[in-house]
Design a protein around this motif. Structure first.
Motif, PDB file in Angstrom:
ATOM      1  N   LEU A   1     -44.837 -28.450 -10.968  1.00 19.01           N
ATOM      2  CA  LEU A   1     -44.216 -29.219  -9.886  1.00 19.01           C
ATOM      3  C   LEU A   1     -44.003 -30.657 -10.333  1.00 19.01           C
ATOM      4  CD1 LEU A   1     -46.598 -28.005  -7.043  1.00 19.01           C
ATOM      5  CD2 LEU A   1     -44.241 -27.254  -7.416  1.00 19.01           C
TER       6      LEU A   1
ATOM      7  N   LEU B   1     -49.444 -21.016  -7.105  1.00 17.02           N
ATOM      8  CA  LEU B   1     -49.468 -22.487  -7.063  1.00 17.02           C
ATOM      9  C   LEU B   1     -50.020 -23.065  -8.369  1.00 17.02           C
ATOM     10  CD1 LEU B   1     -50.759 -23.899  -3.665  1.00 17.02           C
ATOM     11  CD2 LEU B   1     -48.963 -24.866  -5.094  1.00 17.02           C
TER      12      LEU B   1
ATOM     13  N   ASN C   1     -51.269 -16.621  -3.462  1.00 18.33           N
ATOM     14  CA  ASN C   1     -50.641 -17.927  -3.286  1.00 18.33           C
ATOM     15  C   ASN C   1     -51.305 -18.952  -4.211  1.00 18.33           C
ATOM     16  OD1 ASN C   1     -49.036 -19.970  -1.783  1.00 18.33           O
ATOM     17  ND2 ASN C   1     -51.055 -20.654  -1.098  1.00 18.33           N
TER      18      ASN C   1
ATOM     19  N   LYS D   1     -53.229 -30.390  -7.303  1.00 18.63           N
ATOM     20  CA  LYS D   1     -52.661 -29.543  -6.245  1.00 18.63           C
ATOM     21  C   LYS D   1     -53.788 -29.149  -5.297  1.00 18.63           C
ATOM     22  CE  LYS D   1     -49.777 -27.346  -9.587  1.00 18.63           C
ATOM     23  NZ  LYS D   1     -49.708 -26.075 -10.314  1.00 18.63           N
TER      24      LYS D   1
ATOM     25  N   LEU E   1     -41.905 -22.085  -0.396  1.00 15.17           N
ATOM     26  CA  LEU E   1     -40.928 -22.435  -1.443  1.00 15.17           C
ATOM     27  C   LEU E   1     -40.471 -21.223  -2.242  1.00 15.17           C
ATOM     28  CD1 LEU E   1     -42.338 -25.824  -2.789  1.00 15.17           C
ATOM     29  CD2 LEU E   1     -40.659 -25.393  -1.002  1.00 15.17           C
TER      30      LEU E   1
ATOM     31  N   MET F   1     -50.545 -25.417   2.542  1.00 16.03           N
ATOM     32  CA  MET F   1     -49.890 -25.200   1.249  1.00 16.03           C
ATOM     33  C   MET F   1     -49.560 -23.730   0.984  1.00 16.03           C
ATOM     34  SD  MET F   1     -52.372 -27.779  -0.849  1.00 16.03           S
ATOM     35  CE  MET F   1     -51.530 -27.729  -2.423  1.00 16.03           C
TER      36      MET F   1
ATOM     37  N   TYR G   1     -55.488 -26.495  -4.035  1.00 17.24           N
ATOM     38  CA  TYR G   1     -55.284 -25.598  -2.888  1.00 17.24           C
ATOM     39  C   TYR G   1     -56.600 -25.311  -2.148  1.00 17.24           C
ATOM     40  CZ  TYR G   1     -54.302 -21.259  -0.354  1.00 17.24           C
ATOM     41  OH  TYR G   1     -54.183 -20.292   0.615  1.00 17.24           O
TER      42      TYR G   1
ATOM     43  N   LEU H   1     -45.410 -28.314   0.774  1.00 15.24           N
ATOM     44  CA  LEU H   1     -45.523 -27.251  -0.239  1.00 15.24           C
ATOM     45  C   LEU H   1     -45.655 -25.877   0.401  1.00 15.24           C
ATOM     46  CD1 LEU H   1     -47.812 -28.555  -3.167  1.00 15.24           C
ATOM     47  CD2 LEU H   1     -45.331 -28.396  -3.084  1.00 15.24           C
ATOM     48  N   SER H   2     -44.900 -25.639   1.462  1.00 15.63           N
ATOM     49  CA  SER H   2     -44.962 -24.321   2.103  1.00 15.63           C
ATOM     50  C   SER H   2     -43.631 -23.601   1.996  1.00 15.63           C
ATOM     51  CB  SER H   2     -45.310 -24.457   3.585  1.00 15.63           C
ATOM     52  OG  SER H   2     -46.666 -24.745   3.734  1.00 15.63           O
TER      53      SER H   2
ATOM     54  N   CYS I   1     -37.623 -19.033  -6.171  1.00 17.72           N
ATOM     55  CA  CYS I   1     -37.375 -19.996  -5.103  1.00 17.72           C
ATOM     56  C   CYS I   1     -36.379 -19.429  -4.099  1.00 17.72           C
ATOM     57  CB  CYS I   1     -36.807 -21.289  -5.678  1.00 17.72           C
ATOM     58  SG  CYS I   1     -37.998 -22.121  -6.730  1.00 17.72           S
TER      59      CYS I   1
ATOM     60  N   TYR J   1     -47.390 -21.979  -0.276  1.00 19.11           N
ATOM     61  CA  TYR J   1     -46.273 -22.125  -1.208  1.00 19.11           C
ATOM     62  C   TYR J   1     -45.474 -20.825  -1.339  1.00 19.11           C
ATOM     63  CZ  TYR J   1     -44.596 -22.012  -6.125  1.00 19.11           C
ATOM     64  OH  TYR J   1     -43.884 -21.849  -7.274  1.00 19.11           O
TER      65      TYR J   1
ATOM     66  N   ASP K   1     -42.240 -15.174  -6.938  1.00 24.25           N
ATOM     67  CA  ASP K   1     -42.222 -16.565  -7.392  1.00 24.25           C
ATOM     68  C   ASP K   1     -40.799 -17.061  -7.642  1.00 24.25           C
ATOM     69  OD1 ASP K   1     -43.841 -18.836  -7.806  1.00 24.25           O
ATOM     70  OD2 ASP K   1     -43.609 -18.650  -9.979  1.00 24.25           O
TER      71      ASP K   1
END
Ligand code: GAL
Length: 676
Positions: free
Chosen positions: A413, A408, A404, A419, A489, A459, A421, A486-487, A496, A461, A494
């Protein structure tokens, strides 16, 4: 797999005796000092390949025999390293393929360390040969206690032809067809579709699926290298446990995948004490990392390296203030370490690390302040051997997912700066450290969630395969889950999610859009009157702010500003027998303190000490219901007082009974055993 169950806590250091062979007086002096510091183990042989095999096929083990014999004669043990972390010059020159190639196709000259090609069959064979020699020679030696495979494996980043071919083979295995790969990587974007496997080059930062898979491959390839490297050790010494020293995330390895293949987890910790952050903040991060390393196997770990004083690679590294060495060493033990070791025993005379801290500095002898602090650690550890069979028990866990984190980092973004994380995972951990509540740090994919009452996934993501279902099951069975902005997505490739997020049923809401904030933009979370957590007032919201639509969830707090003022910012959704909180914006420490303080009561998490702790002080419990040791740790440069209430403890060091208020000196600690 060999179970590591020592009967004593380890105390020792990296000892590079091979640097001192021209100084015959050193060995006896070192052992005199090791005894004085109550050391019982040394990590030896790391980076000694050129001294073991000075030219190809010509071996000299006499110096290592002498060292191993001296360890045994002094009642000490060896954590014997394989030397693959740095290669000898003859090897690098005779076999150029062992030197890594950068992304522009340039092969490294011979220099440095930790820079071999992890795919090279020649390097793998040479490593196996020297490891076999070591195992054959020392398999029955009384000092051999544990193997230390290589040193700080990391993603070497080699892009030679061998690595590229291995990557393509790895991709074929993963996707089966180019069509599947082109879909997973969405390569029609910018016309990057591949029509032949040979076209795939791991050098295109615009194709996130490609780069994410490259990172996964590199991690797998290093693990594969490790598994090959330890082959002779497993074969010849099946009962000798194997470790390899991990280091701070993120070094490009998915340690969750590595951990099952080592017998005991060990790691190298170099916090920046006395730097530009308060020591209490540094302590929280160190604690998080210790808990992560304990959680890798849900077992005690080893602190394999730490500095007794300073480093020489952090830009500025101040000497540990009096007390800090004992405090930071025992902090590791409080969080589950079964040993404390240093880099390095004796300071090198030359080379890159000649000014790195050591137990025995250039000045020599055992009269230094640092030596005294190291000896104090030895004295304390000797009184804590009962801990070796105990671990820490947690009812709360923070998810920390390496893949993750990689995804990320790659993501472009609307707000790509800060970010953070890892920092956010630590921020969600900090309130528990301050409340004196043990937390585990766990994986999203494999961890057994049923052990916890509260799981927090900042997060998250990327939802890897099966994760949404695992989280839903945890909640269904009565768990409380916290998710944030940001969870959920993207999926494992990777890509969407289109339409509903897989998290929608769990969260009871959907996210329409996300505002991103500059530092000067104002946004707040306003506690919704009458909310179930009893939160009140207003808290700053920063960086990210999701605009939500409720679909079963209810608001606990709402936004104070802008076009989405009044809309929910923190929600709760009763689902199955549990609950899910969604924190739609980034918040500060004050909010997280209040939020987790309220959740602590809701899910009934016990604090180690019932009265609130002073700032910068934590209380950590090691052990289970029958046998508990309480560590009170003060990371403030001033004395602090802790209220133990009516509970009576025995002070492990002084032997006296303790209850009521106890004083902790500046950078001081107390180690207390609950009455049996
Ligand atoms: C570690 C490494 C040691 C030494 C140390 C210095 O990362 O494993 O060999 O370099 O850093 O702090």
């Amino acid at each position: 797999m060999t179970t590591f169950q020592p009967t004593f806590l380890l105390h020792g250091a990296d000892y590079n005796y091979e640097q001192w062979l021209d100084y015959p007086e050193v060995l006896a002096e070192d052992f005199r000092l090791m005894r004085a510091a109550r050391c019982n183990v040394m990590s030896v042989g790391i980076f000694s390949w050129a001294m073991l095999e000075p030219t190809e096929g010509e071996y000299q083990f006499e110096w290592l025999d002498r060292l191993m014999d001296s360890l045994a004669e002094n009642g000490m043990r060896a954590i014997l390293a394989t030397p693959s972390g740095a290669k000898p010059a003859w090897l690098a020159h005779k076999y150029p393929e062992v030197r890594l190639v950068d992304e522009h196709g340039r092969r490294e000259p011979y220099r440095l360390r930790h820079n071999h090609c992890p795919t090279s069959p020649i390097y793998r064979a040479k490593v196996q040969q020297i490891n076999r020699r070591l195992a054959e020679r020392y398999r029955t030696h009384p000092a051999l206690f544990m193997w230390h495979a290589s040193n700080e494996y990391c993603n070497f980043g080699c892009r030679c032809d061998l690595c590229r071919d291995a990557f393509r083979a790895w991709l074929r295995q993963r996707y089966g067809s180019l069509d599947a790969l082109n879909h997973a990587w969405w390569t029609t974007f910018w016309s990057h579709r591949y029509s032949d496997w040979s076209q795939i080059e791991p050098v295109d930062p615009s194709c996130h699926g490609l780069m994410l898979d490259w990172l996964r491959f590199c991690s797998d390839q290093v693990l594969n290298f490790y598994r090959q490297e330890i082959g002779p050790l497993r074969e010849l010494t099946p009962d000798v446990p194997i470790t390899t020293n991990f280091m701070l995330p993120d070094v490009g390895l998915d340690y969750w995948q590595f951990a099952p293949h080592v017998d005991v987890i060990s790691w190298d910790s170099y916090p920046r004490w006395h730097g530009d952050q308060p020591d209490s903040a540094v302590a929280v991060k160190a604690a998080f990392m210790h808990d992560l390393h304990r959680s890798f196997k849900a077992r005690p770990f080893l602190l394999m390296e730490s500095t007794p004083s300073v480093t020489n690679w952090q830009g500025i590294s101040r000497p540990k203030r009096p007390g800090m060495h004992l405090l930071s060493s025992l902090q590791a033990v409080a969080h589950g370490a079964n040993g404390v070791q240093y880099f390095q025993w004796r300071q090198s005379r030359g080379g890159e690390e000649k000014f790195h801290g050591a137990v025995v500095g250039h000045i020599g002898g055992g009269e230094t302040r640092i030596f005294g602090e190291v000896a104090a650690v030895g004295d304390h550890l000797a009184q804590l051997n009962h801990l070796t069979t105990t671990c820490n028990q947690a009812a709360v866990a923070i998810i920390y997912d390496f893949q993750n984190e990689w995804a990320l980092k790659l993501a472009q973004l609307p707000r790509s700066v800060e970010k953070n994380y890892q920092e956010q995972c630590v921020a969600h951990y900090r309130p528990f450290w301050e409340m004196g509540i043990t937390a585990d740090v766990i994986d999203s994919v494999a961890a057994d969630l049923s052990a916890y009452r509260l799981v927090i996934a900042p997060m998250l993501y990327m939802l890897r395969e099966g994760v949404a279902a695992r989280l839903a099951e945890f909640v269904q069975n009565g768990g409380t889950l916290v998710l944030t902005y940001l969870s959920g997505l993207v999926n494992e490739s990777d890509l969407c999610f289109v339409g509903d997020s897989p998290l929608r049923p769990l969260l009871g809401l959907w996210v329409e859009e996300t505002d991103v904030l500059y530092a000067h933009n104002q946004q707040t979370l306003e506690a919704t009157p009458g909310n179930a957590l009893g939160l009140s007032g207003s808290y700053p919201a920063t960086h990210y702010a999701d605009v939500l639509h409720l679909d079963g969830a209810t608001a606990v707090a709402h936004y104070g500003h802008d076009y989405y003022a009044g809309q929910p910012a923190l929600t709760v959704h009763e689902a199955g027998n549990g609950r899910v909180y969604y924190l739609a914006a980034r918040t500060d420490h004050t909010f997280l303190t209040d939020f987790y303080g309220a959740l602590r009561q809701q899910v009934n998490l016990l604090r180690s000490v019932s009265a609130p702790l002073p700032e910068g002080v934590t209380a950590q419990v090691r052990g289970d219901g029958r046998e508990q040791t309480l560590f009170l740790l003060n990371f403030q440069p001033t004395p602090q007082t802790v209220d133990l209430g009516a509970v009576t403890y025995d002070d492990v060091v002084s032997g006296t009974a303790v209850s009521g208020t106890v004083e902790l000196p500046a950078y001081g600690l107390r180690i207390l055993r609950a009455g049996k």
